[in-house]
Design a protein around this motif. Structure first.
Motif, PDB file in Angstrom:
ATOM      1  N   LEU A  86       3.096 -18.882  -2.050  1.00 16.68           N
ATOM      2  CA  LEU A  86       3.941 -17.957  -1.305  1.00 16.68           C
ATOM      3  C   LEU A  86       4.415 -16.889  -2.294  1.00 16.68           C
ATOM      4  N   LEU A  87       4.019 -15.631  -2.027  1.00 17.28           N
ATOM      5  CA  LEU A  87       4.383 -14.535  -2.915  1.00 17.28           C
ATOM      6  C   LEU A  87       4.958 -13.374  -2.115  1.00 17.28           C
ATOM      7  N   TYR A  88       5.937 -12.734  -2.698  1.00 17.02           N
ATOM      8  CA  TYR A  88       6.490 -11.487  -2.153  1.00 17.02           C
ATOM      9  C   TYR A  88       5.748 -10.349  -2.829  1.00 17.02           C
ATOM     10  N   SER A  89       5.195  -9.445  -2.032  1.00 19.68           N
ATOM     11  CA  SER A  89       4.354  -8.398  -2.593  1.00 19.68           C
ATOM     12  C   SER A  89       4.686  -7.050  -1.976  1.00 19.68           C
ATOM     13  N   LYS A  90       4.957  -6.069  -2.827  1.00 19.14           N
ATOM     14  CA  LYS A  90       5.214  -4.695  -2.377  1.00 19.14           C
ATOM     15  C   LYS A  90       3.875  -3.957  -2.380  1.00 19.14           C
ATOM     16  N   GLN A  91       3.400  -3.596  -1.174  1.00 16.26           N
ATOM     17  CA  GLN A  91       2.083  -3.006  -1.034  1.00 16.26           C
ATOM     18  C   GLN A  91       2.172  -1.724  -0.206  1.00 16.26           C
ATOM     19  N   GLY A  92       1.020  -1.188   0.168  1.00 18.07           N
ATOM     20  CA  GLY A  92       0.983   0.023   0.968  1.00 18.07           C
ATOM     21  C   GLY A  92      -0.223   0.861   0.630  1.00 18.07           C
ATOM     22  N   THR A  93      -0.073   2.175   0.772  1.00 17.03           N
ATOM     23  CA  THR A  93      -1.159   3.094   0.451  1.00 17.03           C
ATOM     24  C   THR A  93      -0.561   4.436   0.062  1.00 17.03           C
ATOM     25  N   ALA A  94      -1.349   5.265  -0.574  1.00 17.84           N
ATOM     26  CA  ALA A  94      -0.886   6.581  -1.024  1.00 17.84           C
ATOM     27  C   ALA A  94      -1.883   7.651  -0.608  1.00 17.84           C
ATOM     28  N   PHE A  95      -1.353   8.830  -0.334  1.00 15.28           N
ATOM     29  CA  PHE A  95      -2.156  10.018  -0.084  1.00 15.28           C
ATOM     30  C   PHE A  95      -1.646  11.082  -1.050  1.00 15.28           C
ATOM     31  N   LYS A  96      -2.474  11.485  -1.981  1.00 10.54           N
ATOM     32  CA  LYS A  96      -2.005  12.350  -3.056  1.00 10.54           C
ATOM     33  C   LYS A  96      -2.693  13.704  -3.028  1.00 10.54           C
ATOM     34  N   LYS A  97      -2.177  14.599  -3.846  1.00  6.38           N
ATOM     35  CA  LYS A  97      -2.671  15.969  -3.910  1.00  6.38           C
ATOM     36  C   LYS A  97      -4.163  16.000  -4.240  1.00  6.38           C
ATOM     37  N   THR A  98      -4.848  16.910  -3.577  1.00  2.00           N
ATOM     38  CA  THR A  98      -6.243  17.182  -3.900  1.00  2.00           C
ATOM     39  C   THR A  98      -6.353  18.650  -4.306  1.00  2.00           C
ATOM     40  N   SER A  99      -7.557  19.076  -4.601  1.00  2.00           N
ATOM     41  CA  SER A  99      -7.755  20.448  -5.070  1.00  2.00           C
ATOM     42  C   SER A  99      -7.367  21.480  -4.016  1.00  2.00           C
ATOM     43  N   GLY A 100      -7.480  21.114  -2.722  1.00  2.00           N
ATOM     44  CA  GLY A 100      -7.196  22.080  -1.677  1.00  2.00           C
ATOM     45  C   GLY A 100      -5.882  21.883  -0.964  1.00  2.00           C
ATOM     46  N   THR A 101      -5.085  20.888  -1.377  1.00  2.00           N
ATOM     47  CA  THR A 101      -3.827  20.617  -0.680  1.00  2.00           C
ATOM     48  C   THR A 101      -2.707  20.358  -1.671  1.00  2.00           C
ATOM     49  N   ASP A 102      -1.500  20.539  -1.208  1.00  2.00           N
ATOM     50  CA  ASP A 102      -0.308  20.227  -1.991  1.00  2.00           C
ATOM     51  C   ASP A 102       0.430  19.141  -1.225  1.00  2.00           C
ATOM     52  N   PHE A 103       0.024  17.883  -1.439  1.00  2.00           N
ATOM     53  CA  PHE A 103       0.465  16.789  -0.579  1.00  2.00           C
ATOM     54  C   PHE A 103       0.652  15.536  -1.421  1.00  2.00           C
ATOM     55  N   ASP A 104       1.733  14.821  -1.164  1.00  2.00           N
ATOM     56  CA  ASP A 104       1.995  13.574  -1.875  1.00  2.00           C
ATOM     57  C   ASP A 104       2.822  12.683  -0.967  1.00  2.00           C
ATOM     58  N   PHE A 105       2.214  11.624  -0.447  1.00  2.00           N
ATOM     59  CA  PHE A 105       2.874  10.795   0.553  1.00  2.00           C
ATOM     60  C   PHE A 105       2.476   9.340   0.342  1.00  2.00           C
ATOM     61  N   LYS A 106       3.455   8.438   0.470  1.00  2.00           N
ATOM     62  CA  LYS A 106       3.189   7.006   0.323  1.00  2.00           C
ATOM     63  C   LYS A 106       3.720   6.250   1.539  1.00  2.00           C
ATOM     64  N   MET A 107       2.937   5.278   1.988  1.00  2.00           N
ATOM     65  CA  MET A 107       3.370   4.357   3.037  1.00  2.00           C
ATOM     66  C   MET A 107       3.581   3.000   2.374  1.00  2.00           C
ATOM     67  N   LYS A 108       4.819   2.511   2.448  1.00  2.00           N
ATOM     68  CA  LYS A 108       5.171   1.284   1.742  1.00  2.00           C
ATOM     69  C   LYS A 108       5.516   0.183   2.742  1.00  2.00           C
ATOM     70  N   HIS A 109       5.115  -1.031   2.406  1.00  2.00           N
ATOM     71  CA  HIS A 109       5.549  -2.188   3.189  1.00  2.00           C
ATOM     72  C   HIS A 109       5.636  -3.404   2.276  1.00  2.00           C
ATOM     73  N   ASN A 110       6.565  -4.290   2.607  1.00  2.00           N
ATOM     74  CA  ASN A 110       6.790  -5.501   1.831  1.00  2.00           C
ATOM     75  C   ASN A 110       6.236  -6.689   2.608  1.00  2.00           C
ATOM     76  N   ASP A 111       5.421  -7.501   1.936  1.00  2.00           N
ATOM     77  CA  ASP A 111       4.741  -8.608   2.592  1.00  2.00           C
ATOM     78  C   ASP A 111       5.094  -9.936   1.943  1.00  2.00           C
ATOM     79  N   LEU A 112       5.073 -10.979   2.758  1.00  2.00           N
ATOM     80  CA  LEU A 112       4.991 -12.349   2.258  1.00  2.00           C
ATOM     81  C   LEU A 112       3.542 -12.776   2.421  1.00  2.00           C
ATOM     82  N   ILE A 113       2.884 -13.077   1.325  1.00  2.00           N
ATOM     83  CA  ILE A 113       1.480 -13.465   1.391  1.00  2.00           C
ATOM     84  C   ILE A 113       1.347 -14.950   1.069  1.00  2.00           C
TER      85      ILE A 113
END
Length: 202
Positions: A86-113
């Motif tokens: 049983l582990l507590y884990s902070k996970q999610g995904t990220a969307f970061k800046k690319t050559s054509g965009t100025d964007f930085d966004f993270k989706m976070k969620h905390n899980d019990l795995i």
């Protein structure tokens, strides 16, 4: 005499390294480590099209988090064991800046795995693991978007020396992250987890 004692100590050290755990041994491993997670296949579409005429988008990238918990491993034979944790884990995904965009966004969620693993053990203290892992989201954000429970396939390898265990795993998501998958591209959890643990034999 000194050479004999040195040879004896060297033999004892070698036997300790090459020793299998006795069948019937149960070991508890508190674990702490880092993880890198993302929603594989997920993307955010942007306005406009590229030179090929297709839609432009920002692909998901790995987000850094941490994991904390414990596992119990029972040795069935010299070469086979099973574990549950049983582990507590902070996970999610990220969307970061690319050559054509100025964007930085993270989706976070905390899980019990809850990793349930079959473990192939060796006399060299190297273990190979595979299993199934329910992942229960306990954070409150994005309740209307994310599934509460997901399932992944964890595979891993670990090395233990003097009760200290280094464990590297890759979690391959088997279920969709989003509740309404028709609104999104196929998105699955993908996590790389590196932990350090210490084994206590019961």
């Amino acid at each position: 005499m000194k050479k004999t004692i040195a040879l004896f100590l060297m033999c004892m050290f070698t036997l300790h390294i090459l020793a299998w755990k006795e069948p019937g041994t149960t070991t508890v491993y508190p674990r702490l480590g880092i993880n890198f997670s993302k929603f594989s296949g997920d993307k955010i579409y942007t306005t406009g099209q590229n030179t090929g005429g297709s839609d432009t988008y920002i692909p998901s990238q790995f987000k850094t988090g941490f994991s904390l918990g414990a596992e119990v491993q029972h040795q069935f034979t010299n070469v086979m064991a099973g574990s549950i944790g049983l582990l507590y884990s902070k996970q999610g995904t990220a969307f970061k800046k690319t050559s054509g965009t100025d964007f930085d966004f993270k989706m976070k969620h905390n899980d019990l795995i809850v990793p349930v693993m079959l473990v192939a053990t060796t006399k060299y203290n190297v273990d190979v693991k595979i299993g199934l892992q329910p992942e229960i989201r306990v954070s409150k954000g994005f309740n209307q978007v994310f599934n509460r429970v997901n399932l992944s396939l964890p595979v891993g390898i670990s090395y233990e020396f003097k009760h200290v265990a280094v464990d590297l795993r890759y979690h391959l998501g088997l279920t969709h992250v989003y509740k309404d998958q028709s609104l999104y591209d196929s998105s699955y959890n993908k996590t790389i987890m590196l932990t350090l643990g210490y084994g206590f034999d019961l």
